[in-house]
Design an enzyme around this catalytic site. Structure first.
Site, PDB file in Angstrom:
ATOM      1  CG  ASP A 282     -33.584 -25.451  20.092  1.00  0.00           C
ATOM      2  OD1 ASP A 282     -32.904 -24.178  20.690  1.00  0.00           O
ATOM      3  OD2 ASP A 282     -34.830 -26.191  20.087  1.00  0.00           O
TER       4      ASP A 282
ATOM      5  CG  HIS B 217     -37.962 -29.685  15.576  1.00  0.00           C
ATOM      6  ND1 HIS B 217     -38.721 -29.105  16.175  1.00  0.00           N
ATOM      7  CD2 HIS B 217     -37.343 -30.103  16.251  1.00  0.00           C
ATOM      8  CE1 HIS B 217     -38.209 -28.835  17.340  1.00  0.00           C
ATOM      9  NE2 HIS B 217     -37.532 -29.316  17.565  1.00  0.00           N
TER      10      HIS B 217
ATOM     11  CD  GLN C 281     -34.907 -27.624  16.383  1.00  0.00           C
ATOM     12  OE1 GLN C 281     -34.525 -26.146  16.028  1.00  0.00           O
ATOM     13  NE2 GLN C 281     -34.391 -27.592  17.613  1.00  0.00           N
TER      14      GLN C 281
ATOM     15  NE  ARG D  40     -40.547 -29.533  28.260  1.00  0.00           N
ATOM     16  CZ  ARG D  40     -40.336 -29.099  26.971  1.00  0.00           C
ATOM     17  NH1 ARG D  40     -39.673 -30.210  26.327  1.00  0.00           N
ATOM     18  NH2 ARG D  40     -40.366 -28.054  26.321  1.00  0.00           N
TER      19      ARG D  40
ATOM     20  CG  ASP E 276     -39.910 -29.125  22.859  1.00  0.00           C
ATOM     21  OD1 ASP E 276     -40.338 -28.383  23.608  1.00  0.00           O
ATOM     22  OD2 ASP E 276     -39.575 -29.578  21.246  1.00  0.00           O
TER      23      ASP E 276
ATOM     24  CD  GLU F   5     -42.867 -26.334  25.409  1.00  0.00           C
ATOM     25  OE1 GLU F   5     -41.713 -24.879  25.707  1.00  0.00           O
ATOM     26  OE2 GLU F   5     -42.992 -26.484  23.829  1.00  0.00           O
TER      27      GLU F   5
ATOM     28  CG  HIS G 251     -34.525 -25.002  30.076  1.00  0.00           C
ATOM     29  ND1 HIS G 251     -35.898 -25.542  30.606  1.00  0.00           N
ATOM     30  CD2 HIS G 251     -34.070 -25.373  29.048  1.00  0.00           C
ATOM     31  CE1 HIS G 251     -36.431 -25.853  29.103  1.00  0.00           C
ATOM     32  NE2 HIS G 251     -35.520 -25.451  28.697  1.00  0.00           N
ATOM     33  CG  ASP G 252     -36.466 -21.237  27.242  1.00  0.00           C
ATOM     34  OD1 ASP G 252     -35.632 -20.843  27.218  1.00  0.00           O
ATOM     35  OD2 ASP G 252     -37.370 -22.225  26.965  1.00  0.00           O
TER      36      ASP G 252
ATOM     37  NE  ARG H 265     -32.243 -19.171  26.282  1.00  0.00           N
ATOM     38  CZ  ARG H 265     -32.873 -20.236  24.691  1.00  0.00           C
ATOM     39  NH1 ARG H 265     -33.801 -21.335  24.671  1.00  0.00           N
ATOM     40  NH2 ARG H 265     -32.087 -19.920  23.756  1.00  0.00           N
TER      41      ARG H 265
END
Length: 654
Positions: free
Chosen positions: A155, A198, A266, A296, A298, A340, A404-405, A529
């Site tokens: 991921d 996770h 995950q 950050r 997640d 996020e 980045h996404d 991406r």
């Protein structure tokens, strides 16, 4: 207004006081001798200040469990142990940040983000690139995931196998700590992702669970048959339907169904188990002790699960983050949390607060900027910002044009409808526009996870390719190239001045284009991406000082924006006031800080736009103004004429 006390709040206050009185002597007996007496007193003072809040939160989460006080002591002991291991230089930073808790609201804060391997190669080589960041004015650096992950599917680094090991190809944890120190000495705060919903199924805890260790099996949510998974899924939406249906994966070796919200590899952590909270606290504070200043958090929306709910954005998710916040305030107060949450804008804002996440990404602003650029109409942007931009005191947005996404259309339906559009049809239009399938589009983006049945989807692409640079260069159209560069500086101008920390995806400052070579890599093919995650173009960067080149024009324009932000007191700890410009193509807002004030105007059209001078004077501007960005004095007797895609920062002359 403060709520009136209740019997329950009175009991919690008394219980917190009596619990701390019992626990402090036990902590002192174990740890005080290992600390300087003065430092210990500072630590105890923090404990006393933050413990009542911490106790209330932990009691809400775990108070019904028979061994609550055992876990409470274990949590405090873990925090104390990690504080004792904290380097002296970071303890000094703690004291500095406690004296200036809103340090991240300074106008000096300018952010950058990238993948270490794509920008520099590894952590050692990155240290040699710090001058490049300093030249641009960067004071906040977010490195994309760099912890040890499984080979193959991981991921993009968000399936963590160890929070205490860096990927071998990037270096070691010692390299990361040294980088953090050097960044700090250059005035740059390091931010890393803390993936705490996770772990990878190759994490040590998962390996022990797989081997039959019952203690570690309780670190995750596992079920022997489909009875409970089916019960949970009746009220839960699917997240990644293309990876697996539902939220559970059958693991033959365990003969159990494991909760896997995102990907099958995950495994979601079980925060209903207080031992998981304690273990993740240790991982969090370990990273803080390496010199990470911003974490950050997640996937914050998913960390608490509850039957008969959608298991997203539940109150307990907020309590867990707030408890981590209280413990960081005790053991590592220099650390700040950033949330996020790619959810409805109202839900995003619920995670933002001094006691939870003082920083938050602003995905709504990102989507709204692209919306205004496509429609040439700022109505939706203006309506949404008036309704939801303001944050509690001591908090700030992290604003970005892209990351980045992929870019998704995280705009509230009510804001789209207020501008006169039908939400689903409008989102389909945006996807078509930015993938170049709408007549007259300047963009060359790629679709991401587009549903052929509904037309709904998201988009991928670099800033330069989405704003028209790639198309203009291919067609050798000088006029379109000029407009494309203006679009870039317009978007970057707003994220730099609107309030909060601007975040630049490195490569955009030199106008990197889409990199279609990703399709040749089997590990990346099919994931669009990667078209905007190409390696840093060093040759292109060498041209950043030449204003005759495209990289030079973009870089020099962005550099002026950053210098304007960092040198003007109007942007320091400032408030943002949105204003109606009287023109649907022009977005406007004031930044105020004491006596310093500026008016920002942004023309989202490729045509000249006019604003009535009397409206400007009604807003407090004079006939003669200074455009601080262009460096020009402007006289607007009857009207102010704005050039196509012009971005202005106006100050009263004299």
């Amino acid at each position: 207004m403060k709520e009136a006390p209740t019997p329950e709040s009175d009991w919690l206050e008394e219980a917190a006081g009596s619990s701390l009185r019992r626990l402090l002597p036990r902590l002192e007996a174990h740890y005080r001798a290992r600390s300087d007496p003065g430092e210990w007193e500072v630590f105890v003072d923090r404990m006393e200040r933050h413990f009542p809040r911490l106790f209330r939160l932990l009691h809400g989460l775990y108070g019904s469990q028979y061994d609550f006080f055992y876990h409470l002591e274990a949590i405090l002991a873990a925090a104390t142990e990690m504080w004792l291991e904290r380097p002296d230089e970071l303890k000094a930073l703690d004291a500095l940040r406690e004296s200036d808790p809103n340090w991240f609201q300074s106008q000096r804060m300018v952010g950058a983000t990238f993948y270490v391997d794509l920008f520099a190669g590894d952590l050692t080589a990155l240290r040699e690139r710090i001058p490049y960041l300093s030249e641009l004015g960067i004071t906040y650096l977010h490195l994309m995931p760099l912890f040890r992950v499984p080979a193959g599917d991981n991921d993009g680094g968000y399936a963590v196998s160890s929070y205490r090991e860096v990927r071998e190809d990037l270096g070691t944890m010692a390299d990361l700590a040294q980088l953090a120190t050097e960044l700090r000495h250059h005035g740059i705060s390091l931010c890393l992702d803390f993936v705490f919903n996770h772990t990878s199924d190759e994490h040590e805890w998962a390996r022990r669970a797989m081997a039959g260790d019952r203690e570690y099996q309780t670190y995750y949510r596992m079920f022997p048959d489909r009875e409970w998974p089916d019960a949970y899924e009746r009220t839960m939406p699917e997240v990644f339907t293309e990876d697996h249906p539902g939220a559970f994966t059958y693991v033959p070796r365990l003969k159990r169904w494991v909760w896997t919200t995102f990907h099958t590899y995950q495994w979601d952590l079980n925060y209903g188990n207080p031992a998981v909270f304690t273990s993740m606290l240790e991982e969090l504070l370990f990273l803080a002790n390496q010199g990470v200043e911003v974490l950050r958090l997640d996937a914050v929306a998913f960390i608490w699960k509850q039957l008969a709910t959608h298991s997203q954005n539940l109150p307990q998710a907020h309590w867990i983050i707030q408890a981590f916040n209280a413990l960081a305030a005790i053991a590592a107060p220099a650390v700040v949390f950033k949330s996020e949450a790619i959810v409805h804008p109202e839900e995003v804002r619920r995670y933002i607060g001094p006691g939870e996440c003082p920083l938050s990404y602003n995905p709504e602003l990102m989507a709204l900027l692209w919306d205004a650029l496509a429609t040439r109409d700022v109505s939706t942007l203006d309506h949404a910002m008036r309704r939801g931009f303001q944050l509690p005191p001591g908090c700030a947005w992290v604003n970005y044009v892209r990351c980045h996404d992929d870019i998704g259309w995280a705009i509230a339906d009510e804001d789209i409808e207020a501008a006169g559009y039908e939400p689903d049809a409008h989102r389909r239009f945006l996807t078509r526009f930015y993938t170049g399938r709408f007549e007259g589009s300047f963009a060359r983006g790629l679709p991401f996870q587009e549903d052929p049945a509904t037309g709904q989807g998201r988009i991928s692409g670099t800033l330069a390719s989405l704003t028209g640079v790639e198309k203009a260069l291919a067609e050798e159209d000088a006029e379109e190239l000029e407009l494309a560069i203006r679009r870039i500086l317009l978007l970057q101008g707003i994220t730099t001045t609107i309030g909060g920390i601007p975040l630049i995806y490195i490569g955009d400052e030199i106008g990197q284009l889409n990199d279609y070579r990703y399709e040749q890599d089997p590990a990346k093919a099919g994931d669009s991406r990667w078209v905007h995650r190409g390696p840093f173009d060093q040759e292109r960067a060498e041209r950043r000082h030449d204003p005759a080149t495209v990289p030079g024009r973009i870089y020099q324009g962005l550099l002026r924006l950053i210098q304007l932000r960092q040198q003007n007191p109007a942007f320091a700890h400032a408030g943002t006031e949105f204003t109606s410009t009287g023109n649907p193509h022009v977005f406007g807002y004031f930044r105020h800080n004491g006596t310093a004030s500026v008016l920002i105007l942004a023309n989202f059209s490729e045509h000249e736009q006019r604003l009535e001078a009397r409206r400007l004077r009604q807003m407090g501007m004079r006939k003669t103004m200074v455009d601080l960005y262009a460096g020009h004095t402007i006289t607007a007797t009857a009207e102010l004429v704005m050039a196509p895609y012009q971005f202005m920062v106006l100050s009263r002359a004299g």
